[in-house]
Design an enzyme around this catalytic site. Structure first.
Site, mmCIF file in Angstrom:
data_model
loop_
_atom_site.group_PDB
_atom_site.id
_atom_site.type_symbol
_atom_site.label_atom_id
_atom_site.label_comp_id
_atom_site.label_asym_id
_atom_site.label_seq_id
_atom_site.Cartn_x
_atom_site.Cartn_y
_atom_site.Cartn_z
ATOM 1 N N PHE A 141 18.390 -8.703 27.421
ATOM 2 C CA PHE A 141 17.140 -9.129 26.768
ATOM 3 C C PHE A 141 17.071 -8.459 25.408
ATOM 4 O O PHE A 141 17.163 -7.234 25.304
ATOM 5 C CB PHE A 141 15.907 -8.745 27.598
ATOM 6 N N ASP A 226 21.644 -1.920 21.494
ATOM 7 C CA ASP A 226 20.204 -2.154 21.521
ATOM 8 C C ASP A 226 19.569 -1.049 22.361
ATOM 9 O O ASP A 226 19.612 -1.079 23.601
ATOM 10 C CB ASP A 226 19.912 -3.547 22.113
ATOM 11 N N LYS A 255 9.787 0.171 20.512
ATOM 12 C CA LYS A 255 9.010 0.651 21.660
ATOM 13 C C LYS A 255 8.474 2.083 21.495
ATOM 14 O O LYS A 255 7.472 2.296 20.848
ATOM 15 C CB LYS A 255 9.829 0.513 22.929
HETATM 16 C C1 LIG Z 1 16.266 -3.939 25.055
HETATM 17 C C2 LIG Z 1 15.196 -4.695 24.323
HETATM 18 N N1 LIG Z 1 15.474 -5.276 23.156
HETATM 19 C C3 LIG Z 1 14.545 -5.938 22.455
HETATM 20 C C4 LIG Z 1 13.262 -6.094 22.938
HETATM 21 C C5 LIG Z 1 12.241 -6.852 22.135
HETATM 22 O O1 LIG Z 1 11.289 -5.953 21.634
HETATM 23 P P1 LIG Z 1 9.850 -6.501 21.130
HETATM 24 O O2 LIG Z 1 9.125 -7.001 22.324
HETATM 25 O O3 LIG Z 1 9.216 -5.278 20.494
HETATM 26 O O4 LIG Z 1 10.126 -7.563 20.123
HETATM 27 C C6 LIG Z 1 12.932 -5.532 24.171
HETATM 28 C C7 LIG Z 1 11.576 -5.715 24.738
HETATM 29 O O5 LIG Z 1 11.352 -5.613 25.912
HETATM 30 C C8 LIG Z 1 13.915 -4.818 24.883
HETATM 31 O O6 LIG Z 1 13.650 -4.255 26.072
#
Ligand SMILES: Cc1ncc(COP(=O)(O)O)c(C=O)c1O
Length: 402
Positions: A141, A226, A255
């Protein structure tokens, strides 16, 4: 007259984006690891706004810093520097492999920036204009904007949004052979979460990440990690990749970085940042003094209160407690994770357990639809973790007897 909870829920349901289905309560205030709704119910918050509220709620240092900053300067745009922004990029570089940081506002924006930087680097700096493709992982994700959505290896998030941005191939997580088969001369970068979060709390193995690094090096592809969910101390090291001893080319954060204030960051080296020439990428809000002050304060408090070590220690306590519960309640089939990013696989039973935990005053949520996810503030104490485990046990007992 103030509106009743029911009235607020009805108005929210009528006017809020139909893409959300919030729990039937109106949250009002928080204190440390506890959160309160407007009807006086209190909950032990092991969701932390989905791994965001790293310092818990109402942390006195974060509150004081933000109050001061609001009265001083909130926004200047990237046409100008502020001391807060400069100190934040300096601090992030000092803590990492990176020389430069692109500050932005969310996780998905950090991912977009990473994908764009990888393509620009390959085209403009490495002079390999054919290297435009990305390999990301199944069950990953990465966010909801179109680039991050295409990178997300879960068809359920793609449905109805096609055509997706072309150029993405998906490999099986922790399967080196599959990554080797998907990476080729046209690959710009491979994108991986060190622990898949939304997919169900699946940690990458050390061998897998090291193997992917070798595959990237053999093909001149960049490795993007990520760390939006794993970063900023959650797994017991500042970055999850430090614990796995792997060298990334680009890292994304968001986050927990702002402790609740929206902040994203994309970190890389000088050599790779040569791909971003003046004006090639930007953002209006990214790195504004308010957001930067929040992130700087989070980083300072993390150090001063030893919260990264706390995440490691409390994570082990949580793992041991969940494993003990798994022996007693077979509905918990596996416990996975690292530090304060822990998952308990329960299959179809996960959603009813989350609901009953709420009745017991414990907030958790599911990941991957089948795994209980525990991502509390990094400030949790030994007593908080014991309390959460006791409340989870009560919920399991209620369900076992129903
Ligand atoms: C690993 C990871 N990457 C990207 C995102 C996307 O972040 P945002 O919701 O701040 O756009 C998330 C959100 O849950 C995530 O867990």
């Amino acid at each position: 007259m103030a509106r009743t909870t029911q009235e607020l829920l009805e108005v929210g349901d009528r006017h809020n984006s139909s893409s959300f289905a919030p729990t039937r309560m109106i949250l009002d205030h928080g204190e440390g690891v506890w959160i309160y709704d407007r009807d006086g119910n209190k909950y032990l918050d092991f969701v932390a706004g989905i791994a965001v509220s790293s310092l818990g709620h109402n942390h006195p240092r974060l509150v004081a810093a933000l109050r001061e900053q609001v009265g001083k300067l909130m926004h200047v745009s990237n046409l100008f520097y502020s001391a807060e922004q400069v100190e934040l990029v300096e601090t992030l570089c000092a803590r990492s492999f990176a020389d430069r940081v692109f500050l932005c506002n969310s996780g998905t924006e950090a991912i977009e920036s990473a994908l764009k930087l990888a393509r620009r680097y390959q085209t403009v700096v490495a002079e390999k204009p054919n290297k435009t493709r990305f390999v990301s992982m199944l069950k990953s994700f990465h966010g909801r904007t179109l680039g991050a959505l295409a990178a997300t290896g879960q068809p359920k998030y793609h449905k109805g949004f096609e055509p997706l941005i072309p150029g993405f191939d998906y490999a099986e997580f922790n399967n080196l052979e599959d990554v080797a088969a998907k990476v080729g001369p046209d690959t710009a970068a491979v994108l991986i979460e060190p622990i898949q979060g939304e997919g169900g709390v699946y940690p990458a193995t050390r061998e897998f990440l090291h193997g992917v690094r070798e595959i990237c090096d053999a093909h001149g592809a960049l490795l993007i990690l990520d760390e939006i969910q794993t970063g900023v101390g959650r797994t017991g090291t500042f970055f999850a990749h430090e614990g796995l001893d792997v060298r990334p080319d680009i890292v994304t954060l968001a986050k927990a970085l702002g402790g609740g204030v929206p902040v994203g960051a994309m970190l890389s080296t000088d050599a790779i940042f040569k791909g971003f020439t003046t004006g090639s990428h930007g953002t209006t809000f990214g790195g504004n003094p308010l957001a930067a002050r929040a992130a700087l304060t989070v980083l300072k408090v993390l150090d001063d209160e030893g919260l990264v070590a706390n995440a490691a220690a409390r994570g082990e306590q949580l793992r041991a407690g969940l494993e003990a519960l798994a022996e007693r309640y077979p509905v918990i089939q596996f416990v996975r994770g690292q530090g304060l990013m822990m998952g308990a696989f329960c299959g179809d039973a996960a959603a009813p357990i989350v609901k009953e935990c709420l009745n017991q005053g414990l907030m958790i949520n599911t990941a991957g639809g089948n795994t209980l996810r525990f991502v509390p503030p990094l400030t949790v104490t030994e007593q908080d973790v014991s309390e959460a485990l006791a409340r989870l046990q009560k919920a399991l007992e209620v369900l076992a007897n129903s």
